[in-house]
Design a protein around this motif. Structure first.
Motif, PDB file in Angstrom:
ATOM      1  N   ALA A 115       0.832  -1.205   0.000  1.00 53.13           N
ATOM      2  CA  ALA A 115       0.000   0.000   0.000  1.00 53.13           C
ATOM      3  C   ALA A 115       0.867   1.257   0.000  1.00 53.13           C
ATOM      4  O   ALA A 115       0.580   2.231  -0.707  1.00 53.13           O
ATOM      5  CB  ALA A 115      -0.932  -0.013   1.206  1.00 53.13           C
ATOM      6  N   VAL A 116       1.937   1.238   0.791  1.00 53.58           N
ATOM      7  CA  VAL A 116       2.836   2.396   0.834  1.00 53.58           C
ATOM      8  C   VAL A 116       3.503   2.598  -0.522  1.00 53.58           C
ATOM      9  O   VAL A 116       3.617   3.727  -1.023  1.00 53.58           O
ATOM     10  CB  VAL A 116       3.895   2.199   1.941  1.00 53.58           C
ATOM     11  CG1 VAL A 116       4.964   3.288   1.861  1.00 53.58           C
ATOM     12  CG2 VAL A 116       3.231   2.210   3.308  1.00 53.58           C
ATOM     13  N   TRP A 117       3.939   1.516  -1.133  1.00 50.69           N
ATOM     14  CA  TRP A 117       4.618   1.616  -2.431  1.00 50.69           C
ATOM     15  C   TRP A 117       3.673   2.132  -3.512  1.00 50.69           C
ATOM     16  O   TRP A 117       4.049   2.956  -4.346  1.00 50.69           O
ATOM     17  CB  TRP A 117       5.175   0.251  -2.802  1.00 50.69           C
ATOM     18  CG  TRP A 117       5.985   0.262  -4.066  1.00 50.69           C
ATOM     19  CD1 TRP A 117       7.194   0.865  -4.264  1.00 50.69           C
ATOM     20  CD2 TRP A 117       5.634  -0.360  -5.302  1.00 50.69           C
ATOM     21  NE1 TRP A 117       7.623   0.659  -5.555  1.00 50.69           N
ATOM     22  CE2 TRP A 117       6.682  -0.095  -6.214  1.00 50.69           C
ATOM     23  CE3 TRP A 117       4.549  -1.117  -5.728  1.00 50.69           C
ATOM     24  CZ2 TRP A 117       6.669  -0.557  -7.522  1.00 50.69           C
ATOM     25  CZ3 TRP A 117       4.533  -1.587  -7.033  1.00 50.69           C
ATOM     26  CH2 TRP A 117       5.584  -1.301  -7.915  1.00 50.69           C
ATOM     27  N   ARG A 118       2.426   1.659  -3.492  1.00 53.70           N
ATOM     28  CA  ARG A 118       1.448   2.124  -4.480  1.00 53.70           C
ATOM     29  C   ARG A 118       1.103   3.595  -4.291  1.00 53.70           C
ATOM     30  O   ARG A 118       0.718   4.278  -5.241  1.00 53.70           O
ATOM     31  CB  ARG A 118       0.175   1.283  -4.383  1.00 53.70           C
ATOM     32  CG  ARG A 118       0.306  -0.102  -4.998  1.00 53.70           C
ATOM     33  CD  ARG A 118      -0.979  -0.886  -4.839  1.00 53.70           C
ATOM     34  NE  ARG A 118      -0.947  -2.135  -5.581  1.00 53.70           N
ATOM     35  CZ  ARG A 118      -1.910  -3.054  -5.532  1.00 53.70           C
ATOM     36  NH1 ARG A 118      -2.976  -2.846  -4.768  1.00 53.70           N
ATOM     37  NH2 ARG A 118      -1.804  -4.158  -6.240  1.00 53.70           N
ATOM     38  N   ASN A 119       1.228   4.080  -3.068  1.00 51.53           N
ATOM     39  CA  ASN A 119       0.900   5.476  -2.787  1.00 51.53           C
ATOM     40  C   ASN A 119       2.105   6.403  -2.921  1.00 51.53           C
ATOM     41  O   ASN A 119       2.115   7.504  -2.368  1.00 51.53           O
ATOM     42  CB  ASN A 119       0.306   5.606  -1.380  1.00 51.53           C
ATOM     43  CG  ASN A 119      -1.081   4.998  -1.290  1.00 51.53           C
ATOM     44  OD1 ASN A 119      -1.835   4.999  -2.260  1.00 51.53           O
ATOM     45  ND2 ASN A 119      -1.416   4.458  -0.124  1.00 51.53           N
ATOM     46  N   GLY A 120       3.113   5.935  -3.630  1.00 55.90           N
ATOM     47  CA  GLY A 120       4.245   6.803  -3.918  1.00 55.90           C
ATOM     48  C   GLY A 120       5.465   6.562  -3.070  1.00 55.90           C
ATOM     49  O   GLY A 120       6.395   7.383  -3.084  1.00 55.90           O
ATOM     50  N   GLY A 121       5.478   5.464  -2.328  1.00 52.56           N
ATOM     51  CA  GLY A 121       6.660   5.156  -1.535  1.00 52.56           C
ATOM     52  C   GLY A 121       7.867   4.921  -2.423  1.00 52.56           C
ATOM     53  O   GLY A 121       7.754   4.382  -3.527  1.00 52.56           O
ATOM     54  N   GLY A 122       9.014   5.293  -1.941  1.00 50.15           N
ATOM     55  CA  GLY A 122      10.224   5.170  -2.740  1.00 50.15           C
ATOM     56  C   GLY A 122      10.785   3.762  -2.739  1.00 50.15           C
ATOM     57  O   GLY A 122      10.157   2.801  -2.268  1.00 50.15           O
ATOM     58  N   ALA A 123      11.995   3.670  -3.248  1.00 49.87           N
ATOM     59  CA  ALA A 123      12.646   2.368  -3.349  1.00 49.87           C
ATOM     60  C   ALA A 123      12.939   1.757  -1.985  1.00 49.87           C
ATOM     61  O   ALA A 123      13.166   0.545  -1.882  1.00 49.87           O
ATOM     62  CB  ALA A 123      13.946   2.509  -4.142  1.00 49.87           C
ATOM     63  N   TRP A 124      12.912   2.584  -0.939  1.00 51.75           N
ATOM     64  CA  TRP A 124      13.188   2.062   0.398  1.00 51.75           C
ATOM     65  C   TRP A 124      12.142   1.043   0.841  1.00 51.75           C
ATOM     66  O   TRP A 124      12.384   0.242   1.756  1.00 51.75           O
ATOM     67  CB  TRP A 124      13.240   3.211   1.406  1.00 51.75           C
ATOM     68  CG  TRP A 124      11.952   3.989   1.510  1.00 51.75           C
ATOM     69  CD1 TRP A 124      11.583   5.072   0.775  1.00 51.75           C
ATOM     70  CD2 TRP A 124      10.868   3.722   2.403  1.00 51.75           C
ATOM     71  NE1 TRP A 124      10.332   5.512   1.133  1.00 51.75           N
ATOM     72  CE2 TRP A 124       9.869   4.699   2.141  1.00 51.75           C
ATOM     73  CE3 TRP A 124      10.634   2.774   3.388  1.00 51.75           C
ATOM     74  CZ2 TRP A 124       8.660   4.739   2.833  1.00 51.75           C
ATOM     75  CZ3 TRP A 124       9.429   2.814   4.083  1.00 51.75           C
ATOM     76  CH2 TRP A 124       8.460   3.783   3.808  1.00 51.75           C
ATOM     77  N   VAL A 125      10.972   1.037   0.190  1.00 53.34           N
ATOM     78  CA  VAL A 125       9.916   0.091   0.554  1.00 53.34           C
ATOM     79  C   VAL A 125      10.180  -1.290  -0.040  1.00 53.34           C
ATOM     80  O   VAL A 125       9.705  -2.299   0.486  1.00 53.34           O
ATOM     81  CB  VAL A 125       8.545   0.619   0.075  1.00 53.34           C
ATOM     82  CG1 VAL A 125       7.422  -0.326   0.492  1.00 53.34           C
ATOM     83  CG2 VAL A 125       8.288   2.007   0.614  1.00 53.34           C
ATOM     84  N   LEU A 126      10.925  -1.342  -1.132  1.00 56.04           N
ATOM     85  CA  LEU A 126      11.088  -2.605  -1.854  1.00 56.04           C
ATOM     86  C   LEU A 126      11.732  -3.723  -1.032  1.00 56.04           C
ATOM     87  O   LEU A 126      11.292  -4.877  -1.128  1.00 56.04           O
ATOM     88  CB  LEU A 126      11.887  -2.358  -3.137  1.00 56.04           C
ATOM     89  CG  LEU A 126      11.190  -1.462  -4.172  1.00 56.04           C
ATOM     90  CD1 LEU A 126      12.075  -1.271  -5.396  1.00 56.04           C
ATOM     91  CD2 LEU A 126       9.846  -2.062  -4.571  1.00 56.04           C
ATOM     92  N   PRO A 127      12.766  -3.460  -0.221  1.00 62.40           N
ATOM     93  CA  PRO A 127      13.309  -4.562   0.596  1.00 62.40           C
ATOM     94  C   PRO A 127      12.273  -5.163   1.540  1.00 62.40           C
ATOM     95  O   PRO A 127      12.181  -6.390   1.677  1.00 62.40           O
ATOM     96  CB  PRO A 127      14.454  -3.896   1.360  1.00 62.40           C
ATOM     97  CG  PRO A 127      14.865  -2.755   0.503  1.00 62.40           C
ATOM     98  CD  PRO A 127      13.597  -2.247  -0.118  1.00 62.40           C
ATOM     99  N   SER A 128      11.485  -4.304   2.182  1.00 66.35           N
ATOM    100  CA  SER A 128      10.432  -4.811   3.067  1.00 66.35           C
ATOM    101  C   SER A 128       9.403  -5.609   2.282  1.00 66.35           C
ATOM    102  O   SER A 128       8.932  -6.664   2.734  1.00 66.35           O
ATOM    103  CB  SER A 128       9.753  -3.645   3.786  1.00 66.35           C
ATOM    104  OG  SER A 128       8.653  -4.095   4.548  1.00 66.35           O
ATOM    105  N   LEU A 129       9.077  -5.114   1.097  1.00 65.71           N
ATOM    106  CA  LEU A 129       8.112  -5.801   0.236  1.00 65.71           C
ATOM    107  C   LEU A 129       8.632  -7.182  -0.153  1.00 65.71           C
ATOM    108  O   LEU A 129       7.896  -8.181  -0.107  1.00 65.71           O
ATOM    109  CB  LEU A 129       7.858  -4.948  -1.002  1.00 65.71           C
ATOM    110  CG  LEU A 129       6.589  -5.191  -1.815  1.00 65.71           C
ATOM    111  CD1 LEU A 129       5.354  -4.896  -0.996  1.00 65.71           C
ATOM    112  CD2 LEU A 129       6.598  -4.320  -3.068  1.00 65.71           C
TER     113      LEU A 129
END
Length: 227
Positions: A115-129
């Motif tokens: 949800a954070v990534w879809r709402n414009g979260g940066g690349a920092w979200v990808l490891p958690s994803l």
């Protein structure tokens, strides 16, 4: 093993199937309980969200653990009754909740990160994803082995239990995909025909999961109820 008196995988499977008919009341009761817990989860948190995932771990997993104990009873040749299901729920609700949360927490983290990534979260979200998604993908199928195995073996808990569950699923994935496939087929039938079909899905899925565990172990042993 020859001469050990332990039943073979085929004998274990036949014994499990033979015991299904007299256990129908317990299977139906357990299935209804799982469906009611699922319905309560949907009412409290509609949709597939982090909250609904955590609620499923808290509400559905304990009922599923008790139903897994019914499947173990069938594999062991013991009588499976509604009273036995209730005793299993009282004994295993903490265990079921803990195992459900092992799956629910990474899935909830994945949904939150998505949800954070879809709402414009940066690349920092990808490891958690990536990490939460990978853990969820591994944990979901392993739960089908963990519940019946842990319900029968009180000495298997924590990392050791999940290591055994992951090994069984990785070694014989086709057997452990049968239960989830049956559940998906039941949901499909409920969508296309009638929702009442859902009441008949959890019980057979639990029987298939228990049969997968006790016909897959290298030396199939009679599952025993942990004290």
């Amino acid at each position: 093993m020859a001469g050990s008196g332990a039943p073979t995988a085929d004998e274990m499977l036949l014994r499990t199937l033979r015991n299904v008919w007299p256990a129908l009341p317990a299977l139906l009761f357990g299935s209804v309980a799982v469906c009611l817990a699922s319905a309560l989860t949907v009412l409290l948190a509609p949709g597939i969200t982090p909250v609904s995932t955590l609620l499923a771990g808290l509400l559905v997993a304990p009922c599923a653990a008790a139903l897994a104990e019914v499947g173990n009873a069938l594999a062991a040749g013991r009588e499976a009754t509604v009273t036995g299901w209730w005793r299993g729920l009282r004994r295993l609700w903490r265990f079921g909740t803990a195992q459900g949360l092992v799956v629910a927490v990474p899935v909830a983290a994945f949904l939150a990160a998505l949800a954070v990534w879809r709402n414009g979260g940066g690349a920092w979200v990808l490891p958690s994803l990536a990490v939460s998604g990978a853990v969820g993908v591994l944990a979901l199928p392993a739960l089908a082995a963990v519940l019946p195995l842990g319900a029968a073996r009180g000495d298997l808990r924590g990392r050791r239990l999940w290591t055994c569950g992951l090994y069984l699923v990785a070694r014989w994935p086709h057997r452990f995909l049968a239960g989830p496939a049956l559940a998906v087929l039941g949901v499909w039938a409920a969508v296309h025909w009638t929702a009442s079909v859902l009441l008949l899905v959890p019980g057979p899925a639990a029987v298939v999961a228990a049969a997968a565990v006790w016909t897959t172990l290298p030396d199939p042993r009679r599952p025993t109820t942990a004290p």
